[in-house]
Scaffold this motif. Structure first.
Motif, PDB file in Angstrom:
ATOM      1  N   ASN A  42       0.863  -1.174   0.000  1.00  0.00           N
ATOM      2  CA  ASN A  42       0.000   0.000   0.000  1.00  0.00           C
ATOM      3  C   ASN A  42       0.906   1.232   0.000  1.00  0.00           C
ATOM      4  O   ASN A  42       2.130   1.110  -0.057  1.00  0.00           O
ATOM      5  N   ALA A  43       0.305   2.419   0.092  1.00  0.00           N
ATOM      6  CA  ALA A  43       1.088   3.659   0.016  1.00  0.00           C
ATOM      7  C   ALA A  43       1.405   4.246   1.386  1.00  0.00           C
ATOM      8  O   ALA A  43       1.756   5.414   1.496  1.00  0.00           O
ATOM      9  N   SER A  44       1.309   3.430   2.446  1.00  0.00           N
ATOM     10  CA  SER A  44       1.489   3.958   3.805  1.00  0.00           C
ATOM     11  C   SER A  44       2.890   4.486   4.052  1.00  0.00           C
ATOM     12  O   SER A  44       3.095   5.316   4.944  1.00  0.00           O
ATOM     13  N   ASP A  45       3.882   4.026   3.277  1.00  0.00           N
ATOM     14  CA  ASP A  45       5.264   4.441   3.486  1.00  0.00           C
ATOM     15  C   ASP A  45       5.736   5.393   2.392  1.00  0.00           C
ATOM     16  O   ASP A  45       6.929   5.619   2.239  1.00  0.00           O
ATOM     17  N   GLN A  46       4.783   5.957   1.664  1.00  0.00           N
ATOM     18  CA  GLN A  46       5.139   6.780   0.510  1.00  0.00           C
ATOM     19  C   GLN A  46       4.343   8.085   0.508  1.00  0.00           C
ATOM     20  O   GLN A  46       3.764   8.490  -0.491  1.00  0.00           O
ATOM     21  N   GLN A  47       4.333   8.774   1.641  1.00  0.00           N
ATOM     22  CA  GLN A  47       3.593  10.014   1.783  1.00  0.00           C
ATOM     23  C   GLN A  47       4.540  11.217   1.707  1.00  0.00           C
ATOM     24  O   GLN A  47       5.748  11.087   1.873  1.00  0.00           O
ATOM     25  N   SER A  48       3.973  12.381   1.484  1.00  0.00           N
ATOM     26  CA  SER A  48       4.772  13.596   1.614  1.00  0.00           C
ATOM     27  C   SER A  48       5.126  13.779   3.093  1.00  0.00           C
ATOM     28  O   SER A  48       4.479  13.194   3.976  1.00  0.00           O
TER      29      SER A  48
END
Length: 272
Positions: A42-48
């Motif tokens: 998922n995108a949990s580790d790819q945030q601004s």
């Protein structure tokens, strides 16, 4: 009702925390995404940066009411974001330690434009002065040579000499290599040795440990092995399956015993 006890829910922690009554948790022990761009399905580790810090503050504010007044919190972080997140927590709790986990990364490779990063940062926070902490449960035994050296009368009968010393705030424990018997298919799995130390020190027997980001389930494994209860959340269904498989094993594997160092042979000063 405690139908949430000893369960790992495959759902977002921010939504799932509503299952847990306020004031029911002895210890929050969690290893959230570090926002380093890893793929957890998922995108949990790819945030601004701004979104990551805002999200972190949201789950902290949702989780802290679940703690008992004398409860504690341990959080794994990277040095990149620990200063900001420690400030968040210091506004809400009392910081007792910054623990450095030395992962024992081999001395090869790494960056050529900076120093190689070989540690994780762990924050230990408490809610009030009478927080639960069982030092005797996590003392490190002295070796026979050290005990023998402390035979002067002032040390005889000293409790600390028999039960061991207080772990320091630098923990040198090897990361889990792929061939390690404890290793599951998770990119950032933490060693059971570290998690068990936190559980035994900061959660009473039969108490409850909450992990908002279960990953491979090591917090649940540690709780089960040490006679504590657990509850947690994991968003990735593949990791949920790994957790269920590990918990279903008849005996949860323990960390391998540490090898005792082989004493060096003394060199004779006389030629034979």
């Amino acid at each position: 009702m405690s139908d949430w006890l000893n369960q790992v829910f495959c759902e977002d922690a921010l939504a799932g925390l509503a299952r847990i009554p306020d004031g029911s948790i002895d210890l929050i022990l969690t290893d959230p995404p570090y926002n380093l761009g890893k793929d957890y399905g998922n995108a949990s580790d790819q945030q601004s940066v701004d979104d990551y810090l805002l999200w972190t503050e949201q789950w902290i504010d949702a989780a802290l009411p679940k703690l008992k007044p004398n409860g504690s919190l341990y959080i794994f972080l990277t040095w990149r974001f620990s200063p900001e997140i420690f400030v968040m927590l210091k506004k809400r709790m009392t910081m007792m330690n910054e623990i450095i986990w030395d992962r024992r990364v081999p001395s090869m490779g790494g960056s050529v434009r900076s120093y190689s990063s070989v540690h994780d940062t762990i924050g230990f926070f408490v809610g009030r002065k009478d927080y639960y902490f069982d030092l005797d449960a996590v003392r490190i035994p002295y070796d026979a040579e050290t005990k023998k050296a402390r035979t002067r009368s002032i040390f005889i009968g000293a409790k600390w000499l028999e039960v061991g010393y207080n772990p320091k705030d630098l923990w040198s424990v090897s990361r889990l290599h792929r061939e390690h018997p404890e290793r599951a298919d998770h990119p950032t799995q933490k060693p059971l040795e570290i998690i068990e130390r936190m559980v035994k020190a900061s959660c009473p027997p039969d108490g409850v440990v909450l992990d908002l980001f279960m990953g491979s389930g090591t917090t649940a494994i540690a709780a089960k092995r040490t006679g504590r209860n657990y509850v947690g959340f994991e968003l990735n269904p593949d990791y949920c399956a790994i957790i269920a498989e590990r918990l279903a094993m008849p005996e949860v594997p323990a960390p391998p015993p540490k090898k005792k160092p082989v004493p060096r042979a003394k060199r004779s000063l006389v030629n034979s």
